[in-house]
Design a protein around this motif. Structure first.
Motif, PDB file in Angstrom:
ATOM      1  N   THR A  95       0.809  -1.217   0.000  1.00 22.77           N
ATOM      2  CA  THR A  95       0.000   0.000   0.000  1.00 22.77           C
ATOM      3  C   THR A  95       0.843   1.268   0.000  1.00 22.77           C
ATOM      4  N   GLY A  96       2.148   1.148   0.062  1.00 22.17           N
ATOM      5  CA  GLY A  96       3.028   2.311   0.042  1.00 22.17           C
ATOM      6  C   GLY A  96       4.340   1.950  -0.618  1.00 22.17           C
ATOM      7  N   GLY A  97       5.254   2.911  -0.618  1.00 24.05           N
ATOM      8  CA  GLY A  97       6.585   2.651  -1.136  1.00 24.05           C
ATOM      9  C   GLY A  97       6.812   3.044  -2.576  1.00 24.05           C
ATOM     10  N   ARG A  98       5.840   3.720  -3.188  1.00 21.16           N
ATOM     11  CA  ARG A  98       5.975   4.087  -4.595  1.00 21.16           C
ATOM     12  C   ARG A  98       6.192   5.583  -4.814  1.00 21.16           C
ATOM     13  N   GLY A  99       6.276   6.347  -3.737  1.00 20.99           N
ATOM     14  CA  GLY A  99       6.351   7.802  -3.851  1.00 20.99           C
ATOM     15  C   GLY A  99       7.523   8.303  -4.664  1.00 20.99           C
ATOM     16  N   LEU A 100       8.722   7.830  -4.381  1.00 21.49           N
ATOM     17  CA  LEU A 100       9.885   8.310  -5.134  1.00 21.49           C
ATOM     18  C   LEU A 100       9.875   7.811  -6.570  1.00 21.49           C
ATOM     19  N   ALA A 101       9.266   6.654  -6.827  1.00 27.25           N
ATOM     20  CA  ALA A 101       9.120   6.190  -8.210  1.00 27.25           C
ATOM     21  C   ALA A 101       8.194   7.128  -8.975  1.00 27.25           C
ATOM     22  N   LEU A 102       7.144   7.615  -8.318  1.00 26.97           N
ATOM     23  CA  LEU A 102       6.259   8.601  -8.958  1.00 26.97           C
ATOM     24  C   LEU A 102       7.012   9.898  -9.232  1.00 26.97           C
ATOM     25  N   VAL A 103       7.764  10.351  -8.250  1.00 25.89           N
ATOM     26  CA  VAL A 103       8.541  11.580  -8.437  1.00 25.89           C
ATOM     27  C   VAL A 103       9.502  11.410  -9.617  1.00 25.89           C
ATOM     28  N   ASP A 104      10.198  10.286  -9.659  1.00 23.64           N
ATOM     29  CA  ASP A 104      11.142  10.009 -10.745  1.00 23.64           C
ATOM     30  C   ASP A 104      10.436   9.968 -12.097  1.00 23.64           C
ATOM     31  N   GLY A 105       9.247   9.415 -12.136  1.00 21.08           N
ATOM     32  CA  GLY A 105       8.523   9.287 -13.394  1.00 21.08           C
ATOM     33  C   GLY A 105       7.853  10.562 -13.857  1.00 21.08           C
ATOM     34  N   LEU A 106       7.476  11.434 -12.941  1.00 24.23           N
ATOM     35  CA  LEU A 106       6.725  12.629 -13.309  1.00 24.23           C
ATOM     36  C   LEU A 106       7.577  13.886 -13.437  1.00 24.23           C
ATOM     37  N   ALA A 107       8.626  14.000 -12.633  1.00 27.48           N
ATOM     38  CA  ALA A 107       9.466  15.200 -12.655  1.00 27.48           C
ATOM     39  C   ALA A 107      10.466  15.115 -13.809  1.00 27.48           C
TER      40      ALA A 107
END
Length: 152
Positions: A95-107
């Motif tokens: 349910t967690g642990g994907r935040g930095l992957a999102l940042v890497d993919g979107l920024a």
């Protein structure tokens, strides 16, 4: 522009509202895909600071004015924890642990640096580049690692 964040999960919503209120004078419309991406990045970075450090943090936004050259939008979150941000590999049921992957993919760019006893995590979005998306069933989906994803 900056906002002080208390170590309380309710601060994430306050940070999103604050960031949206700052978009008006920047030439970025509230319904612009760049605005939506920026708000998602605010949510992820502030959540990381609140959940993983237990320390107060400071959210900073650099939103160039509408008359300025197309300059990047910069988001920074500084906290008092010296622990480095570590992207995690999680399984599909986590349910967690994907935040930095999102940042890497979107920024367009992101990174971090030590700051005093703590650190500063930053990311930038280029205003002149359309957001990376894929179309499926008429809906634009963010692209990460060449794959489109959708939060459900």
């Amino acid at each position: 522009m900056q906002l002080e964040i208390r170590p309380d999960p309710a601060e994430v919503g306050r940070a999103r509202r604050w960031a949206r209120s700052r978009l008006a004078g920047s030439g970025i419309a509230a319904d612009d895909p760049l605005a939506e991406t920026l708000i998602l990045l605010v949510s992820e970075l502030v959540t990381n600071a609140v959940v993983h450090t237990g320390c107060p943090a400071v959210l900073r936004l650099s939103l160039p004015g509408a008359a300025a050259e197309p300059a990047p939008v910069r988001l920074e979150v500084a906290d008092l924890s010296g622990r480095a941000p570590v992207p995690r590999c999680v399984d599909g049921d986590a349910t967690g642990g994907r935040g930095l992957a999102l940042v890497d993919g979107l920024a367009d760019r992101w990174g971090w640096s030590p700051e005093g006893a703590g650190k500063r995590i930053w990311c930038e979005l280029d205003r002149c580049t359309p957001p990376r998306t894929a179309r499926t069933c008429g809906t634009a989906l963010p692209v990460y690692g060449g794959l489109a994803y959708e939060a459900v």
